[in-house]
Design a protein around this motif. Structure first.
Motif, PDB file in Angstrom:
ATOM      1  N   ARG A 109      25.929  15.173 106.467  1.00  0.00           N
ATOM      2  CA  ARG A 109      25.292  16.326 105.830  1.00  0.00           C
ATOM      3  C   ARG A 109      24.380  17.074 106.810  1.00  0.00           C
ATOM      4  N   GLN A 110      23.737  16.314 107.710  1.00  0.00           N
ATOM      5  CA  GLN A 110      22.804  16.932 108.671  1.00  0.00           C
ATOM      6  C   GLN A 110      23.532  17.917 109.583  1.00  0.00           C
ATOM      7  N   HIS A 111      24.792  17.640 109.875  1.00  0.00           N
ATOM      8  CA  HIS A 111      25.544  18.558 110.745  1.00  0.00           C
ATOM      9  C   HIS A 111      25.828  19.890 110.057  1.00  0.00           C
ATOM     10  N   LEU A 112      25.835  19.881 108.703  1.00  0.00           N
ATOM     11  CA  LEU A 112      26.328  21.056 107.962  1.00  0.00           C
ATOM     12  C   LEU A 112      25.279  21.695 107.060  1.00  0.00           C
ATOM     13  N   VAL A 113      23.991  21.411 107.325  1.00  0.00           N
ATOM     14  CA  VAL A 113      22.961  21.948 106.414  1.00  0.00           C
ATOM     15  C   VAL A 113      22.986  23.466 106.328  1.00  0.00           C
ATOM     16  N   ILE A 114      23.416  24.127 107.415  1.00  0.00           N
ATOM     17  CA  ILE A 114      23.382  25.590 107.400  1.00  0.00           C
ATOM     18  C   ILE A 114      24.719  26.205 106.964  1.00  0.00           C
ATOM     19  N   VAL A 115      25.636  25.369 106.465  1.00  0.00           N
ATOM     20  CA  VAL A 115      26.980  25.873 106.153  1.00  0.00           C
ATOM     21  C   VAL A 115      27.053  26.445 104.734  1.00  0.00           C
ATOM     22  N   GLU A 116      27.514  27.685 104.627  1.00  0.00           N
ATOM     23  CA  GLU A 116      27.646  28.342 103.311  1.00  0.00           C
ATOM     24  C   GLU A 116      29.063  28.217 102.761  1.00  0.00           C
ATOM     25  N   ALA A 117      30.052  28.000 103.632  1.00  0.00           N
ATOM     26  CA  ALA A 117      31.442  28.010 103.167  1.00  0.00           C
ATOM     27  C   ALA A 117      32.316  27.151 104.072  1.00  0.00           C
ATOM     28  N   VAL A 118      33.479  26.791 103.522  1.00  0.00           N
ATOM     29  CA  VAL A 118      34.456  25.973 104.251  1.00  0.00           C
ATOM     30  C   VAL A 118      35.787  26.707 104.232  1.00  0.00           C
ATOM     31  N   TYR A 119      36.492  26.654 105.352  1.00  0.00           N
ATOM     32  CA  TYR A 119      37.837  27.229 105.415  1.00  0.00           C
ATOM     33  C   TYR A 119      38.807  26.117 105.813  1.00  0.00           C
ATOM     34  N   ASP A 120      39.726  25.801 104.913  1.00  0.00           N
ATOM     35  CA  ASP A 120      40.659  24.700 105.140  1.00  0.00           C
ATOM     36  C   ASP A 120      42.085  25.224 105.207  1.00  0.00           C
ATOM     37  N   ARG A 121      42.568  25.383 106.416  1.00  0.00           N
ATOM     38  CA  ARG A 121      43.990  25.694 106.634  1.00  0.00           C
ATOM     39  C   ARG A 121      44.560  24.538 107.460  1.00  0.00           C
ATOM     40  N   ALA A 122      45.569  23.864 106.895  1.00  0.00           N
ATOM     41  CA  ALA A 122      46.243  22.759 107.584  1.00  0.00           C
ATOM     42  C   ALA A 122      45.305  21.611 107.936  1.00  0.00           C
ATOM     43  N   ALA A 123      44.286  21.390 107.100  1.00  0.00           N
ATOM     44  CA  ALA A 123      43.418  20.216 107.271  1.00  0.00           C
ATOM     45  C   ALA A 123      43.768  19.186 106.198  1.00  0.00           C
ATOM     46  N   LEU A 124      43.532  19.525 104.917  1.00  0.00           N
ATOM     47  CA  LEU A 124      43.906  18.600 103.833  1.00  0.00           C
ATOM     48  C   LEU A 124      45.380  18.218 103.937  1.00  0.00           C
ATOM     49  N   ILE A 125      46.232  19.203 104.158  1.00  0.00           N
ATOM     50  CA  ILE A 125      47.682  18.936 104.153  1.00  0.00           C
ATOM     51  C   ILE A 125      48.167  18.257 105.444  1.00  0.00           C
ATOM     52  N   ALA A 126      47.249  18.079 106.405  1.00  0.00           N
ATOM     53  CA  ALA A 126      47.616  17.340 107.622  1.00  0.00           C
ATOM     54  C   ALA A 126      47.522  15.835 107.401  1.00  0.00           C
ATOM     55  N   LEU A 127      46.911  15.441 106.266  1.00  0.00           N
ATOM     56  CA  LEU A 127      46.595  14.025 106.071  1.00  0.00           C
ATOM     57  C   LEU A 127      47.507  13.380 105.026  1.00  0.00           C
ATOM     58  N   PRO A 128      47.868  12.102 105.221  1.00  0.00           N
ATOM     59  CA  PRO A 128      48.658  11.395 104.208  1.00  0.00           C
ATOM     60  C   PRO A 128      47.832  11.150 102.944  1.00  0.00           C
ATOM     61  N   ALA A 129      48.518  10.804 101.840  1.00  0.00           N
ATOM     62  CA  ALA A 129      47.890  10.810 100.508  1.00  0.00           C
ATOM     63  C   ALA A 129      46.559  10.058 100.431  1.00  0.00           C
ATOM     64  N   GLY A 130      46.531   8.819 100.923  1.00  0.00           N
ATOM     65  CA  GLY A 130      45.308   8.016 100.796  1.00  0.00           C
ATOM     66  C   GLY A 130      44.136   8.672 101.502  1.00  0.00           C
ATOM     67  N   LEU A 131      44.425   9.209 102.667  1.00  0.00           N
ATOM     68  CA  LEU A 131      43.373   9.842 103.467  1.00  0.00           C
ATOM     69  C   LEU A 131      42.910  11.164 102.839  1.00  0.00           C
ATOM     70  N   ARG A 132      43.794  11.804 102.061  1.00  0.00           N
ATOM     71  CA  ARG A 132      43.393  13.061 101.403  1.00  0.00           C
ATOM     72  C   ARG A 132      42.286  12.807 100.375  1.00  0.00           C
ATOM     73  N   VAL A 133      42.376  11.674  99.694  1.00  0.00           N
ATOM     74  CA  VAL A 133      41.327  11.322  98.730  1.00  0.00           C
ATOM     75  C   VAL A 133      40.007  11.125  99.486  1.00  0.00           C
ATOM     76  N   LYS A 134      40.080  10.381 100.585  1.00  0.00           N
ATOM     77  CA  LYS A 134      38.880  10.111 101.396  1.00  0.00           C
ATOM     78  C   LYS A 134      38.311  11.425 101.960  1.00  0.00           C
ATOM     79  N   TYR A 135      39.225  12.320 102.371  1.00  0.00           N
ATOM     80  CA  TYR A 135      38.823  13.618 102.945  1.00  0.00           C
ATOM     81  C   TYR A 135      38.042  14.444 101.919  1.00  0.00           C
ATOM     82  N   ALA A 136      38.605  14.557 100.687  1.00  0.00           N
ATOM     83  CA  ALA A 136      37.947  15.379  99.656  1.00  0.00           C
ATOM     84  C   ALA A 136      36.591  14.774  99.289  1.00  0.00           C
ATOM     85  N   GLN A 137      36.535  13.451  99.219  1.00  0.00           N
ATOM     86  CA  GLN A 137      35.264  12.789  98.873  1.00  0.00           C
ATOM     87  C   GLN A 137      34.236  13.007  99.983  1.00  0.00           C
ATOM     88  N   HIS A 138      34.686  12.881 101.222  1.00  0.00           N
ATOM     89  CA  HIS A 138      33.744  13.040 102.335  1.00  0.00           C
ATOM     90  C   HIS A 138      33.264  14.485 102.427  1.00  0.00           C
TER      91      HIS A 138
END
Ligand code: SAM
Length: 216
Positions: A109-138
């Protein structure tokens, strides 16, 4: 499991595009950004979308496993940068764009305190199913309340082609971002006519979807 570091060494980066993504251009306004706001680009590669975002007056923070990708991003685009090191990351920084070279899952969280938005192109879909759950949670755990996410996904018959990119359908997006997010589907269409690689494998549809999410 995809060996991303090796793919960068071998220059097997078929996902990379030389122009900014048309859906980013079409839907960036859904992020409701002001000049000077910061956009986080997870699993950023050397995406030209970061150049586009910086040209719109935003600051960009990316995270990317491959240091080679980070170096190529700055050298390809002739942007002067400085390199520093913190515990888990090598940090490549220019005036408006910073790339943390290291593992997304080590970002806090400390790395992203100043972040207002996220842009996800080919990030979630780059990961296999189990890791996608971990990705969204993280991702949920490191962004602040009110943060918006512009998410691009693909859906196609996974039995015909193995990923990445992996097929992620609307139900999966709803389930991954069920708790703590508002989720709006902005657009979804079958683009098989523009996907010869998928046509060659007798795939009859490839749905391209764009979502705007908001953490509450
Ligand atoms: C399919 S590429 C997409 C790159 C970029 N988003 C684009 O649109 O060009 C996925 C990228 O994620 C990076 N990656 C994979 N796992 C990662 C992780 N755990 N942390 C950071 N980057 C990762 C890979 O090295 C690769 O560059």
């Amino acid at each position: 499991m995809t060996d991303w570091i090796q793919r960068w060494k071998d220059n097997k980066i078929g996902w990379h595009r030389d122009d900014p993504n048309s859906k980013l251009i079409e839907f960036v306004s859904c992020l409701q950004l002001n000049t000077g706001d910061t956009v986080f680009v997870p699993l950023c590669g050397k995406s030209k979308d970061m150049i586009y975002l910086a040209q719109q007056g935003y600051k960009v923070i990316g995270v990317e496993l491959s240091a080679l990708a980070a170096e190529q991003f700055f050298t390809d685009n002739k942007i002067a940068y400085q390199v520093s090191q913190e515990e888990d990351f090598k940090i490549y920084a220019s005036e408006n764009i910073t790339i943390y070279s290291g593992d997304f899952f080590k970002l806090t969280r400390q790395h992203l305190v100043i972040v207002e938005a996220v842009y996800d192109r080919a990030a979630l879909i780059a990961l296999p199913a189990g890791l996608r759950v971990k990705y969204a949670q993280h991702l949920y755990s490191i962004i602040v309340k009110g943060c918006r996410i512009l998410l691009l996904t693909l859906n196609y018959p996974q039995s015909k082609i193995s990923g990445p990119p992996y097929a992620v359908n609307k139900d999966e997006v709803a389930s991954l971002y069920n708790d703590g997010f508002e989720c709006q589907l902005l657009q979804c269409f079958n683009d098989i006519k523009n996907e010869p690689k998928f046509q060659r494998e007798n795939v009859d549809f490839i749905e391209k979807a764009t979502y705007c999410l908001r953490k509450y």
